[in-house]
Write a protein that holds these residues in place. Sequence first.
Motif, PDB file in Angstrom:
ATOM      1  N   VAL A  31       0.831  -1.207   0.000  1.00 23.43           N
ATOM      2  CA  VAL A  31       0.000   0.000   0.000  1.00 23.43           C
ATOM      3  C   VAL A  31       0.865   1.257   0.000  1.00 23.43           C
ATOM      4  O   VAL A  31       0.688   2.158  -0.823  1.00 23.43           O
ATOM      5  CB  VAL A  31      -0.948   0.002   1.228  1.00 23.43           C
ATOM      6  CG1 VAL A  31      -1.642   1.339   1.379  1.00 23.43           C
ATOM      7  CG2 VAL A  31      -1.977  -1.111   1.098  1.00 23.43           C
ATOM      8  N   LEU A  32       1.802   1.330   0.929  1.00 19.71           N
ATOM      9  CA  LEU A  32       2.600   2.550   1.053  1.00 19.71           C
ATOM     10  C   LEU A  32       3.560   2.744  -0.116  1.00 19.71           C
ATOM     11  O   LEU A  32       3.921   3.878  -0.439  1.00 19.71           O
ATOM     12  CB  LEU A  32       3.353   2.552   2.384  1.00 19.71           C
ATOM     13  CG  LEU A  32       2.449   2.630   3.620  1.00 19.71           C
ATOM     14  CD1 LEU A  32       3.286   2.546   4.884  1.00 19.71           C
ATOM     15  CD2 LEU A  32       1.606   3.880   3.613  1.00 19.71           C
ATOM     16  N   PHE A  63      -6.192   1.074  -6.204  1.00 20.67           N
ATOM     17  CA  PHE A  63      -6.606   0.479  -4.936  1.00 20.67           C
ATOM     18  C   PHE A  63      -7.945  -0.226  -5.042  1.00 20.67           C
ATOM     19  O   PHE A  63      -8.162  -1.252  -4.408  1.00 20.67           O
ATOM     20  CB  PHE A  63      -6.641   1.520  -3.825  1.00 20.67           C
ATOM     21  CG  PHE A  63      -5.285   1.842  -3.268  1.00 20.67           C
ATOM     22  CD1 PHE A  63      -4.373   0.846  -2.991  1.00 20.67           C
ATOM     23  CD2 PHE A  63      -4.923   3.144  -3.024  1.00 20.67           C
ATOM     24  CE1 PHE A  63      -3.128   1.130  -2.487  1.00 20.67           C
ATOM     25  CE2 PHE A  63      -3.671   3.450  -2.514  1.00 20.67           C
ATOM     26  CZ  PHE A  63      -2.773   2.436  -2.246  1.00 20.67           C
ATOM     27  N   VAL A  64      -8.843   0.296  -5.860  1.00 21.83           N
ATOM     28  CA  VAL A  64     -10.137  -0.355  -6.056  1.00 21.83           C
ATOM     29  C   VAL A  64      -9.934  -1.716  -6.714  1.00 21.83           C
ATOM     30  O   VAL A  64     -10.551  -2.704  -6.320  1.00 21.83           O
ATOM     31  CB  VAL A  64     -11.089   0.539  -6.878  1.00 21.83           C
ATOM     32  CG1 VAL A  64     -12.298  -0.237  -7.362  1.00 21.83           C
ATOM     33  CG2 VAL A  64     -11.516   1.737  -6.053  1.00 21.83           C
ATOM     34  N   LEU A  70      -5.379  -7.813  -2.378  1.00 19.68           N
ATOM     35  CA  LEU A  70      -4.213  -7.289  -1.671  1.00 19.68           C
ATOM     36  C   LEU A  70      -3.954  -8.005  -0.363  1.00 19.68           C
ATOM     37  O   LEU A  70      -2.825  -8.405  -0.068  1.00 19.68           O
ATOM     38  CB  LEU A  70      -4.392  -5.785  -1.430  1.00 19.68           C
ATOM     39  CG  LEU A  70      -3.170  -5.022  -0.983  1.00 19.68           C
ATOM     40  CD1 LEU A  70      -2.076  -5.102  -2.031  1.00 19.68           C
ATOM     41  CD2 LEU A  70      -3.526  -3.567  -0.725  1.00 19.68           C
ATOM     42  N   SER A  71      -4.993  -8.218   0.420  1.00 20.46           N
ATOM     43  CA  SER A  71      -4.798  -8.885   1.709  1.00 20.46           C
ATOM     44  C   SER A  71      -4.441 -10.357   1.515  1.00 20.46           C
ATOM     45  O   SER A  71      -3.585 -10.899   2.224  1.00 20.46           O
ATOM     46  CB  SER A  71      -6.036  -8.749   2.585  1.00 20.46           C
ATOM     47  OG  SER A  71      -7.150  -9.314   1.943  1.00 20.46           O
ATOM     48  N   GLN A  72      -5.066 -11.017   0.541  1.00 16.63           N
ATOM     49  CA  GLN A  72      -4.749 -12.422   0.282  1.00 16.63           C
ATOM     50  C   GLN A  72      -3.309 -12.568  -0.212  1.00 16.63           C
ATOM     51  O   GLN A  72      -2.608 -13.505   0.178  1.00 16.63           O
ATOM     52  CB  GLN A  72      -5.727 -13.010  -0.739  1.00 16.63           C
ATOM     53  CG  GLN A  72      -5.586 -14.490  -0.927  1.00 16.63           C
ATOM     54  CD  GLN A  72      -5.874 -15.268   0.342  1.00 16.63           C
ATOM     55  OE1 GLN A  72      -6.672 -14.863   1.174  1.00 16.63           O
ATOM     56  NE2 GLN A  72      -5.210 -16.392   0.494  1.00 16.63           N
ATOM     57  N   ALA A  73      -2.857 -11.640  -1.048  1.00 12.53           N
ATOM     58  CA  ALA A  73      -1.477 -11.682  -1.525  1.00 12.53           C
ATOM     59  C   ALA A  73      -0.494 -11.468  -0.379  1.00 12.53           C
ATOM     60  O   ALA A  73       0.559 -12.112  -0.324  1.00 12.53           O
ATOM     61  CB  ALA A  73      -1.266 -10.625  -2.603  1.00 12.53           C
ATOM     62  N   ALA A  74      -0.840 -10.582   0.553  1.00 10.88           N
ATOM     63  CA  ALA A  74       0.028 -10.344   1.712  1.00 10.88           C
ATOM     64  C   ALA A  74       0.140 -11.601   2.567  1.00 10.88           C
ATOM     65  O   ALA A  74       1.231 -11.950   3.045  1.00 10.88           O
ATOM     66  CB  ALA A  74      -0.498  -9.179   2.544  1.00 10.88           C
TER      67      ALA A  74
END
Length: 110
Positions: A31-32, A63-64, A70-74
């Motif tokens: 994200v950052l 971001f959309v 994104l969370s699953q990739a993290a």
Amino acid sequence: MTPETRSGAQQLQACVLNFNFIVLLQFWNAVLGKIDRVQKRLQDPTMNFKETATDIESLEQEFVTLRDGLSQAAVENSKTKCSTWGIEVDRRIRRRKRMPRELARDAGLL
């Protein structure tokens, strides 16, 4: 080193070498990193308002599109890093609260 310094370092190491912490690092890094790229462009003195609006809109669209994955990739990246580094990937076991004088851990319904 003093015993307090050594103890503090060990506690910090235990907190950092934790699956949850590594997942958050992976998430915030993604994200950052995207925000930082746009922020550096916005600090350019030759930047005009039209380009600024376009950059912010493209960041929003990015971001959309990444929101769900994104969370699953993290989590997936963190699992591979933890397995490489030898960190356990355990989930916390939730235990049901017991009433006073209740002996069984999981007293089921009859």
